[in-house]
Enzyme design. Structure first.
Site, PDB file in Angstrom:
ATOM      1  N   GLY A 167       5.075  -4.159   0.871  1.00 38.14           N
ATOM      2  CA  GLY A 167       5.907  -4.787   1.884  1.00 38.14           C
ATOM      3  C   GLY A 167       6.792  -3.876   2.552  1.00 38.14           C
ATOM      4  O   GLY A 167       6.238  -3.209   3.590  1.00 38.14           O
ATOM      5  N   SER A 173      -0.198   0.318   0.687  1.00 37.08           N
ATOM      6  CA  SER A 173       0.692   0.168   1.714  1.00 37.08           C
ATOM      7  C   SER A 173       2.087   0.717   1.377  1.00 37.08           C
ATOM      8  O   SER A 173       2.014   1.892   1.007  1.00 37.08           O
ATOM      9  CB  SER A 173       0.683  -1.392   2.014  1.00 37.08           C
ATOM     10  OG  SER A 173       0.934  -1.700   3.396  1.00 37.08           O
ATOM     11  N   TRP A 174       3.010  -0.116   1.415  1.00 33.56           N
ATOM     12  CA  TRP A 174       4.341   0.292   1.080  1.00 33.56           C
ATOM     13  C   TRP A 174       4.219   0.936  -0.288  1.00 33.56           C
ATOM     14  O   TRP A 174       5.006   1.812  -0.613  1.00 33.56           O
ATOM     15  CB  TRP A 174       5.400  -0.813   1.466  1.00 33.56           C
ATOM     16  CG  TRP A 174       6.622  -0.517   0.474  1.00 33.56           C
ATOM     17  CD1 TRP A 174       7.089  -1.017  -0.904  1.00 33.56           C
ATOM     18  CD2 TRP A 174       7.568   0.357   0.839  1.00 33.56           C
ATOM     19  NE1 TRP A 174       8.145  -0.468  -1.465  1.00 33.56           N
ATOM     20  CE2 TRP A 174       8.542   0.565  -0.483  1.00 33.56           C
ATOM     21  CE3 TRP A 174       7.988   1.356   1.723  1.00 33.56           C
ATOM     22  CZ2 TRP A 174       9.712   1.139  -0.419  1.00 33.56           C
ATOM     23  CZ3 TRP A 174       8.981   2.195   1.689  1.00 33.56           C
ATOM     24  CH2 TRP A 174       9.891   2.135   0.483  1.00 33.56           C
ATOM     25  N   ASP A 220      -8.144  -1.103   9.345  1.00 40.84           N
ATOM     26  CA  ASP A 220      -6.743  -1.281   8.879  1.00 40.84           C
ATOM     27  C   ASP A 220      -5.875  -1.090  10.183  1.00 40.84           C
ATOM     28  O   ASP A 220      -5.552  -0.066  10.392  1.00 40.84           O
ATOM     29  CB  ASP A 220      -6.200  -0.395   7.639  1.00 40.84           C
ATOM     30  CG  ASP A 220      -4.967  -0.659   7.055  1.00 40.84           C
ATOM     31  OD1 ASP A 220      -4.656  -0.318   6.075  1.00 40.84           O
ATOM     32  OD2 ASP A 220      -4.177  -1.376   7.943  1.00 40.84           O
ATOM     33  N   HIS A 254      -6.881  -3.993   5.782  1.00 39.04           N
ATOM     34  CA  HIS A 254      -5.719  -3.567   5.243  1.00 39.04           C
ATOM     35  C   HIS A 254      -5.672  -4.036   3.687  1.00 39.04           C
ATOM     36  O   HIS A 254      -5.189  -3.300   3.011  1.00 39.04           O
ATOM     37  CB  HIS A 254      -4.451  -3.815   5.937  1.00 39.04           C
ATOM     38  CG  HIS A 254      -3.244  -3.568   5.419  1.00 39.04           C
ATOM     39  ND1 HIS A 254      -2.707  -2.170   5.067  1.00 39.04           N
ATOM     40  CD2 HIS A 254      -2.198  -4.183   4.776  1.00 39.04           C
ATOM     41  CE1 HIS A 254      -1.644  -2.177   4.567  1.00 39.04           C
ATOM     42  NE2 HIS A 254      -1.596  -3.412   4.199  1.00 39.04           N
TER      43      HIS A 254
HETATM   44  C1  LIG Z   1       4.119  -2.494   6.455  1.00 35.32           C
HETATM   45  N1  LIG Z   1       3.948  -3.071   5.197  1.00 35.32           N
HETATM   46  C2  LIG Z   1       2.654  -3.452   4.661  1.00 35.32           C
HETATM   47  C3  LIG Z   1       2.660  -3.806   3.217  1.00 35.32           C
HETATM   48  O1  LIG Z   1       3.211  -3.149   2.388  1.00 35.32           O
HETATM   49  C4  LIG Z   1       2.232  -4.865   2.941  1.00 35.32           C
HETATM   50  N2  LIG Z   1       1.165  -5.453   3.522  1.00 35.32           N
HETATM   51  N3  LIG Z   1       0.829  -6.777   2.711  1.00 35.32           N
HETATM   52  C5  LIG Z   1       1.537  -6.528   1.611  1.00 35.32           C
HETATM   53  C6  LIG Z   1       1.533  -7.581   0.556  1.00 35.32           C
HETATM   54  C7  LIG Z   1       0.217  -7.795  -0.021  1.00 35.32           C
HETATM   55  C8  LIG Z   1       2.491  -7.182  -0.604  1.00 35.32           C
HETATM   56  C9  LIG Z   1       1.931  -9.090   1.034  1.00 35.32           C
HETATM   57  O2  LIG Z   1       2.353  -5.548   1.633  1.00 35.32           O
END
Ligand SMILES: CNCC(=O)c1nnc(C(C)(C)C)o1
Length: 314
Positions: free
Chosen positions: A41, A108-109, A265, A293
């Site tokens: 997120g 990701s985050w 990604d 991603h």
């Molecule tokens: C820039 N934020 C990307 C990220 O952390 C992210 N992308 N998808 C998610 C979830 C799977 C938690 C919806 O988090």
């Protein structure tokens, strides 16, 4: 991935501030090797399938929803919600379980937060498994939210910008910030859905309508969009590139680390994972040739499980 775990062995809540209470759950082996899962997120919350990256006979699998996300309360709250509050929360969760040291897993985050946590508490981290490296640099935000991914997904981009008046489109993150914090409920929800849909529509190599549908549920979109945007307008509460600075990497250089990155990604492009490898050559970096991603892309999920299997026996 390991079979679905439908029911955790323990769930609970942990009050971490005057405002915030976190939801957590434990799955797998209650006496196993502890691992903490840090979701993406920010604001994305955990999903039951996140339990399946780990061998349930070997790991004590700890998932928790970060401030304002998922089942943590108050939902979508931006007060006292910064990277460094979350780093402190991870320590509070560790202490709650009486754990000395644990493995850390984040995508990701979740990879951002994993790096921030490890650099703050290197003695508490036994290993790192990271996916879709995101360090919240201005260049990374610009690529995904202003001018980059837009060239690869023009249809979804058209929907994303339609929410914003033309004269405000020179700074999309800031323009969305105004709508995501509007006093008008309809504006807030419409902006949250458009923001979330942009990310879900670009998270997989092959666009998945079901995956996108999740983005348009009010509860998910509200928390995901508001919290993400809050962190981004504040540059993640970090110096630009802080997590990649050599003096920060020196603190964690000794920690066994495996990174899995999708070649295609577009949310967190491979260039950041590559920069991490350049400054931290000790890590193992897998670039998956046919993945985007999402952690659920087949090639990514397979290597993530290989990594957790390897670290279970450290
Ligand atoms: C820039 N934020 C990307 C990220 O952390 C992210 N992308 N998808 C998610 C979830 C799977 C938690 C919806 O988090």
């Amino acid at each position: 991935m390991y079979p679905d775990i439908k029911t955790p062995i323990e769930t609970g809540t942990l009050k971490v501030s005057d405002i915030h209470t976190l939801y957590y759950e434990v799955s797998g082996n209650k006496d196993g090797v502890p691992v903490v899962f840090l979701h993406g997120g920010p604001g994305g919350g955990c999903d039951e399938k996140d339990r399946s990256f780990f061998n349930p006979t070997k790991y004590k699998i700890i998932l928790f929803d970060q401030r304002g996300a998922g089942k943590s309360t108050p939902t979508a709250s931006l007060e006292e919600n910064t990277t460094w509050d979350l780093v402190k929360d991870i320590e509070k969760v560790r202490e709650h379980f009486g754990i000395e040291k644990w493995h850390v897993f984040g995508g990701s985050w979740g990879s951002t937060l994993s790096l921030a946590y490890a650099q703050s508490h290197p003695d508490r981290v036994g290993s790192l498994v990271l996916r879709g490296i995101f360090t919240l640099r201005k260049s990374e935000l610009n690529f995904f939210y202003q001018n980059g991914a837009s060239h690869l997904f023009p249809e979804a981009w058209e929907e994303y910008i339609a929410q914003i008046p033309e004269q405000e489109r020179s700074d999309m993150v800031l323009a969305y910030h105004a709508q995501l914090n509007s006093i008008d409920d309809e504006t807030r929800i419409a902006a949250a859905k458009a923001w979330s849909k942009w990310e879900m529509a670009t998270s997989r190599l092959f666009v998945d309508p079901e995956y996108i549908a999740r983005a348009t549920s009010d509860h998910f979109a509200n928390a995901f969009a508001r919290i993400e945007n809050h962190y981004f307008v504040n540059d993640g509460f970090m110096r630009d590139g802080q997590l990649l600075e050599s003096q920060e990497i020196d603190k964690i250089r000794h920690i066994p680390t495996i990174v899995v990155q999708g070649r295609y990604d577009v949310v967190c492009p491979a260039t950041t994972a590559y920069q991490l490898k350049k400054v931290w050559p000790e890590i193992t970096l897998h670039i998956v040739p046919d993945a985007g991603h999402s952690s659920r892309e087949e090639g990514i999920a397979k290597l993530l499980v290989q990594a957790t299997d390897k670290f279970a026996d450290l």
